[in-house]
Design an enzyme around this catalytic site. Structure first.
Site, PDB file in Angstrom:
ATOM      1  N   HIS A   1       0.835  -1.209   0.000  1.00  0.00           N
ATOM      2  CA  HIS A   1       0.000   0.000   0.000  1.00  0.00           C
ATOM      3  C   HIS A   1       0.866   1.254   0.000  1.00  0.00           C
ATOM      4  CE1 HIS A   1      -3.992  -1.841   0.851  1.00  0.00           C
ATOM      5  NE2 HIS A   1      -3.248  -2.816   1.339  1.00  0.00           N
TER       6      HIS A   1
ATOM      7  N   GLU B   1      -8.944 -11.757   5.981  1.00  0.00           N
ATOM      8  CA  GLU B   1      -7.978 -11.108   6.865  1.00  0.00           C
ATOM      9  C   GLU B   1      -8.683 -10.733   8.170  1.00  0.00           C
ATOM     10  OE1 GLU B   1      -6.849  -7.158   5.713  1.00  0.00           O
ATOM     11  OE2 GLU B   1      -5.005  -7.141   6.887  1.00  0.00           O
TER      12      GLU B   1
ATOM     13  N   HIS C   1      -9.155  -7.918  -1.024  1.00  0.00           N
ATOM     14  CA  HIS C   1      -8.773  -8.211   0.360  1.00  0.00           C
ATOM     15  C   HIS C   1      -9.851  -9.110   0.964  1.00  0.00           C
ATOM     16  CE1 HIS C   1      -6.067  -4.737   0.144  1.00  0.00           C
ATOM     17  NE2 HIS C   1      -5.582  -5.067   1.329  1.00  0.00           N
TER      18      HIS C   1
ATOM     19  N   GLY D   1     -10.279  -2.092   2.886  1.00  0.00           N
ATOM     20  CA  GLY D   1     -11.033  -1.431   3.950  1.00  0.00           C
ATOM     21  C   GLY D   1     -11.660  -2.428   4.918  1.00  0.00           C
TER      22      GLY D   1
HETATM   23 ZN    ZN Z   1      -3.644  -4.728   2.187  1.00  0.00          ZN
END
Ligand code: ZN
Length: 352
Positions: A21, A207, A204, A177
Site C-alpha cells: 500500500h 484477513e 482483500h 477497507g
Molecule cells: Zn492490504
C-alpha cells in the site's frame, strides 16, 4: 537454528512484492518533509518522536491501533507532487531490497481533499512509478483500490478512472477497507463493470473476516487473486477450489500478525498452505506502518517456519506467476531472477 549468513543470502535474493500500500509505506522522513512543506500540523517535529505516530513500534494491541498509523500520513498526500514523490520513493525502497517488481496499491478517492481528479491522482502515482522504473531498473505497476466504506457510486468512479490507465501503468483493481463490516457482495455491480472492462481483480479477504468472504470475493466479485486469505483453512471445500484453480494468496506475514488475522506465529498457516501446494506469495502490505521490509518477512519465514532458501526462491517465483504482468513480461522477470539465483548458488548451498 539459522546459519549466520542466512541474512546475507536473503538480502541478496531477488524478490517480488505484489501487496504493497502506497499510504502505509511512506518514509517517516518524507512525511515530516511533506507536512512541513504543506503547513500540516505535526504532533512532534523531530523524526524519532514522530515515528511512533506512523508505525507499529513493538507489539500491536489491536486493529484500531494499526489503522491509527494512517491518520497522519493521509493528510499529506493530496497534491500531484507529493503523490509522485512517494510513488518514486517506493520504487527506491524496493530497489534497496533487491526487489525486481512491485504492484503498488492505493485508494484514489482518498487523495482528493485538495480537489485533484481521480485521473490526476492515478496519473501522478503512475508518473512516480515510471520515474522509479527508469531510475532504479525495478518494474513498478499500480493497482487502484475501491473502499468498502465508500458507496457503490463512489467506487464505480474508481473503476471508470482506472480503466483508462489499464496497460498504461495500471494492472488491476482491488477492494480494501473494513472487511468485517462491509461484506464483498455489496460491491458485486462494481466489480462486474471492472470485469467487463478487462481489469484484473484482487480482493482483500480472509484477513479481518472468515472464509466466506474469500468465497464471495471469488464467486461474486470475480477475484483472480486474494489479498491475505489467511482464514482460507476454515473452509476445506473452498481451500480445494483455490488449490485446483491456482488462485494466488497475497500473504503479508508481519502485518497479518499485527492486525490479528492470526493470533500467533504458531497458528499462522503459511507453512501448511505452501506445503499443500497453494500459490502462496509473500508481501509486505505496509512498509512503514508494519515497520517491515521484504528481507524481514523472508527471515521470519526462515525463523518460524524453517523455510529454506530454495523454498524462499519458490515463493518469489510464485509471486511472478501470480503478478498481473503479461505472460512475456513474467517470463523475462523469471529469467532475471533465475540468473541471480545461479550467481547465489554457492552461498545458498552453505545455508541449506
Ligand atoms: Zn492490504
Amino acid at each position: 537454528m539459522l546459519k549466520d549468513n542466512m541474512l546475507q543470502v536473503v538480502k541478496s535474493l531477488p524478490k517480488i512484492d505484489l501487496h504493497l500500500h502506497l499510504d502505509g509505506s511512506v518514509k517517516p522522513k518524507t512525511v515530516l518533509e511533506l507536512a512541513t512543506e504543506q503547513g500540516v500540523a505535526l504532533p512532534k517535529s523531530d523524526l524519532s518522536s514522530l515515528k511512533p505516530y506512523l508505525q507499529i513500534e513493538d507489539d500491536c494491541p489491536d486493529l484500531k491501533s494499526y489503522l491509527s498509523k494512517f491518520d497522519l500520513v493521509s493528510q499529506v498526500l493530496h497534491t500531484e507532487k507529493a503523490l509522485e514523490r512517494v510513488a518514486f520513493e517506493l520504487v527506491e525502497q524496493a530497489h534497496s531490497q533487491n526487489c525486481k517488481y512491485i504492484e503498488v496499491r492505493f485508494g484514489p478517492q482518498l487523495h482528493r481533499q485538495k480537489g485533484l481528479s481521480l485521473e490526476v491522482v492515478i496519473g501522478s502515482v503512475i508518473k512516480g512509478l515510471n520515474k522509479g522504473e527508469q531510475t532504479f531498473g525495478v518494474r513498478a505497476k499500480a493497482i487502484a483500490c475501491c473502499l468498502r466504506h465508500h458507496s457503490v457510486e463512489v467506487n464505480m468512479e474508481v473503476i471508470e478512472a482506472a480503466s483508462s490507465f489499464l496497460n498504461s501503468g495500471l494492472v488491476g483493481v482491488d477492494l480494501a477497507g473494513d472487511e468485517a463490516s462491509y461484506p464483498a457482495y455489496l460491491f458485486r455491480s462494481v466489480f462486474k463493470i471492472a470485469d467487463k472492462k478487462g481489469l484484473p481483480i484482487t480482493i482483500h479477504a480472509g484477513e479481518a473476516a472468515g472464509a466466506n468472504n474469500i468465497k464471495d470475493a471469488i464467486h461474486k466479485l470475480g477475484a483472480s487473486r486474494i489479498g491475505h486469505g489467511v482464514r482460507l483453512k476454515e473452509d476445506m471445500s473452498l481451500f480445494n477450489e483455490v488449490y485446483s484453480r491456482g488462485i494466488p494468496l497475497e500473504m503479508c506475514p508481519i502485518s497479518n500478525i499485527q492486525t490479528k488475522a492470526s493470533d500467533s506465529w504458531k497458528e499462522y498457516p503459511i507453512r501448511e498452505y505452501f506445503d499443500q501446494g497453494l500459490l502462496v506469495t509473500v508481501n509486505t502490505d505496509n512498509l512503514t506502518v508494519s515497520k517491515t521490509t521484504l528481507t524481514k518477512e523472508y527471515m521470519i519465514l526462515a525463523k518460524h517456519f524453517e523455510f529454506t532458501t530454495s523454498e524462499l526462491a519458490q515463493l518469489v517465483m510464485n509471486g511472478i506467476e501470480a503478478s498481473f504482468l503479461e505472460v512475456s513480461d513474467k517470463k523475462e522477470l523469471k529469467n532475471i531472477c533465475l540468473q541471480e539465483y545461479k550467481q547465489l548458488e554457492g552461498k545458498i548451498s552453505e545455508v541449506i
